[in-house]
Design a protein around this motif. Structure first.
Motif, PDB file in Angstrom:
ATOM      1  N   ASN A  96      18.414   8.577 -17.115  1.00 21.49           N
ATOM      2  CA  ASN A  96      18.714   8.527 -15.686  1.00 21.49           C
ATOM      3  C   ASN A  96      20.086   7.959 -15.352  1.00 21.49           C
ATOM      4  O   ASN A  96      20.583   8.135 -14.247  1.00 21.49           O
ATOM      5  CB  ASN A  96      17.653   7.683 -14.967  1.00 21.49           C
ATOM      6  N   MET A 140      11.985  14.457 -22.315  1.00 18.94           N
ATOM      7  CA  MET A 140      13.144  14.324 -21.429  1.00 18.94           C
ATOM      8  C   MET A 140      14.383  13.937 -22.235  1.00 18.94           C
ATOM      9  O   MET A 140      15.478  14.482 -22.030  1.00 18.94           O
ATOM     10  CB  MET A 140      12.854  13.276 -20.352  1.00 18.94           C
ATOM     11  N   VAL A 162      11.170  17.205 -18.573  1.00 14.87           N
ATOM     12  CA  VAL A 162      11.980  17.751 -17.483  1.00 14.87           C
ATOM     13  C   VAL A 162      13.351  18.162 -18.028  1.00 14.87           C
ATOM     14  O   VAL A 162      13.745  17.770 -19.124  1.00 14.87           O
ATOM     15  CB  VAL A 162      12.168  16.734 -16.335  1.00 14.87           C
ATOM     16  N   CYS A 166      17.712  15.924 -14.697  1.00 10.88           N
ATOM     17  CA  CYS A 166      16.782  15.932 -13.558  1.00 10.88           C
ATOM     18  C   CYS A 166      16.632  14.549 -12.942  1.00 10.88           C
ATOM     19  O   CYS A 166      16.511  14.407 -11.727  1.00 10.88           O
ATOM     20  CB  CYS A 166      15.431  16.465 -14.018  1.00 10.88           C
ATOM     21  N   LEU A 167      16.653  13.503 -13.773  1.00 12.46           N
ATOM     22  CA  LEU A 167      16.477  12.133 -13.283  1.00 12.46           C
ATOM     23  C   LEU A 167      17.797  11.404 -13.065  1.00 12.46           C
ATOM     24  O   LEU A 167      17.818  10.190 -12.860  1.00 12.46           O
ATOM     25  CB  LEU A 167      15.617  11.331 -14.262  1.00 12.46           C
ATOM     26  N   SER A 170      18.537   8.205 -10.766  1.00 11.37           N
ATOM     27  CA  SER A 170      17.283   7.556 -10.400  1.00 11.37           C
ATOM     28  C   SER A 170      17.337   6.070 -10.752  1.00 11.37           C
ATOM     29  O   SER A 170      17.992   5.676 -11.710  1.00 11.37           O
ATOM     30  CB  SER A 170      16.131   8.224 -11.149  1.00 11.37           C
ATOM     31  N   CYS A 182      11.945  14.367  -9.017  1.00 18.91           N
ATOM     32  CA  CYS A 182      12.051  15.085 -10.292  1.00 18.91           C
ATOM     33  C   CYS A 182      10.676  15.304 -10.905  1.00 18.91           C
ATOM     34  O   CYS A 182      10.299  16.434 -11.212  1.00 18.91           O
ATOM     35  CB  CYS A 182      12.959  14.341 -11.253  1.00 18.91           C
ATOM     36  N   LYS A 187      13.117  19.004  -7.851  1.00 14.54           N
ATOM     37  CA  LYS A 187      14.533  19.199  -8.160  1.00 14.54           C
ATOM     38  C   LYS A 187      14.710  20.648  -8.623  1.00 14.54           C
ATOM     39  O   LYS A 187      14.607  20.958  -9.802  1.00 14.54           O
ATOM     40  CB  LYS A 187      14.978  18.224  -9.246  1.00 14.54           C
ATOM     41  N   TRP A 194      22.293  24.008 -13.031  1.00 11.88           N
ATOM     42  CA  TRP A 194      21.870  23.196 -14.171  1.00 11.88           C
ATOM     43  C   TRP A 194      22.936  23.211 -15.261  1.00 11.88           C
ATOM     44  O   TRP A 194      23.200  22.194 -15.910  1.00 11.88           O
ATOM     45  CB  TRP A 194      20.544  23.697 -14.737  1.00 11.88           C
ATOM     46  N   ASN A 227       8.397  21.771 -13.436  1.00 11.60           N
ATOM     47  CA  ASN A 227       9.553  21.368 -14.235  1.00 11.60           C
ATOM     48  C   ASN A 227       9.814  22.303 -15.404  1.00 11.60           C
ATOM     49  O   ASN A 227      10.949  22.394 -15.890  1.00 11.60           O
ATOM     50  CB  ASN A 227       9.375  19.931 -14.737  1.00 11.60           C
ATOM     51  N   GLU A 230      12.318  24.878 -14.327  1.00  9.98           N
ATOM     52  CA  GLU A 230      13.678  24.348 -14.215  1.00  9.98           C
ATOM     53  C   GLU A 230      14.321  24.169 -15.594  1.00  9.98           C
ATOM     54  O   GLU A 230      15.505  24.464 -15.783  1.00  9.98           O
ATOM     55  CB  GLU A 230      13.662  23.017 -13.454  1.00  9.98           C
TER      56      GLU A 230
END
Length: 291
Positions: A96, A140, A162, A166-167, A170, A182, A187, A194, A227, A230
């Motif tokens: 994040n 992740m 994810v 995505c995070l 955060s 997320c 998201k 992306w 997710n 994505e």
């Protein structure tokens, strides 16, 4: 000595007898004080492959090693496994922060890269056969390692995570402490959007990205099923492949394999009715890795 202590001691001795994890104290640059746990099989292959396996939130490398079959398979096939541990933010990986989403910037990812480089050097491992896998937060981080150190890995597998980035921004890395947008699948971006996010994690990189097989349950409400779409947009755009076909009941009943391009760079597995997380499919992972 209490009964629990005796059981714990016996379990520890059993692990040692079976050639399980050994803690490595000094493996190079380690800015976030990660723990490195390595399993070197008794019958090590010449120029062995390496699998970096990443636990989920609340877990440890030792627990993930016991939950999965990678070490047992390692004894059969002669590859090395690394099961690291992170001890921050509910034992969630740093996916994040700005430094955690950059190359060689002081995040968890830099420490993980050091583990790979150390292992290649110490065991004369095959640098073309290095793989990364993980569950939930580990998935992740798998995406982040693909984005920030794509040159280290040949392929990846991923369970219930994810997309890389995505995070970003955060306040925390876990679904509990993070901005829930997320984890809730809110998201939503284009493949191109992306792609810009991933490219910013390793500016100037023009090489290929690791092959990816990613798994997600349709009934996952903790890290929402949305997710998966994505993540597939992110990597299909970067790999230059488009959706080709679905294959039902692959690799088992209730699972659908989603094939991109010719199926050698990107595949996904949609697990009907499965929540968080999809069970690890170690044998399928090894086929994907070419082991």
């Amino acid at each position: 000595m209490g009964v629990l202590t005796v059981i714990s001691t016996f379990a520890s001795l059993s692990l040692i007898a079976n050639g399980a994890l050994v803690r490595v104290a000094d493996f190079g640059t380690n800015p976030t004080s990660l723990q490195m746990n390595i399993n070197v099989p008794s019958k090590l292959a010449a120029k062995p492959a390496i699998i970096l396996a990443l636990h989920g939130c609340g877990g440890t490398g030792e627990q993930y090693a016991q939950m999965t079959k990678y070490n047992t398979l390692s004894e059969q096939k002669g590859f090395i496994t690394i099961f690291p541990s992170t001890k921050k933010d509910n034992n969630c990986w740093e996916v994040n922060t700005a430094k955690g989403l950059s190359r060689d910037a002081g995040g968890d990812n830099q420490g993980l890269a050091s583990m790979i480089k150390y292992t290649i050097s110490k065991y004369t491992a095959d640098a073309t056969k290095v793989f990364v896998t993980g569950t939930s937060s580990g998935c992740m981080m798998t995406n982040v390692m693909m984005a920030t150190y794509p040159d280290l890995f040949a392929a990846a597998s991923c369970y219930s995570g994810v997309a890389a980035g995505c995070l970003a921004g955060s306040p925390g890395a876990s679904p509990q402490s993070a901005d829930p947008a997320c984890a809730n699948g809110q998201k939503v971006k284009t493949a191109a959007e992306w792609g810009v996010i991933v490219k910013a994690m390793y500016p100037g990189y023009n090489g290929s990205y690791p092959r990816l097989a990613t798994w997600h349950g349709t009934s996952d409400t903790f890290v929402h099923y949305k997710n998966l779409a994505e993540m597939l947009k992110e990597w299909s755009g970067l790999m230059g492949v488009e959706f080709t076909k679905n294959a039902t009941d692959v690799p088992q009943s209730g699972y659908t394999q989603m094939v991109y391009g010719d199926g050698t760079k990107l595949v996904a597995y949609s697990a009907k009715g499965v929540g968080h997380t999809v069970p690890v499919h170690e044998a399928d992972d090894l086929v994907w890795f070419g082991l």
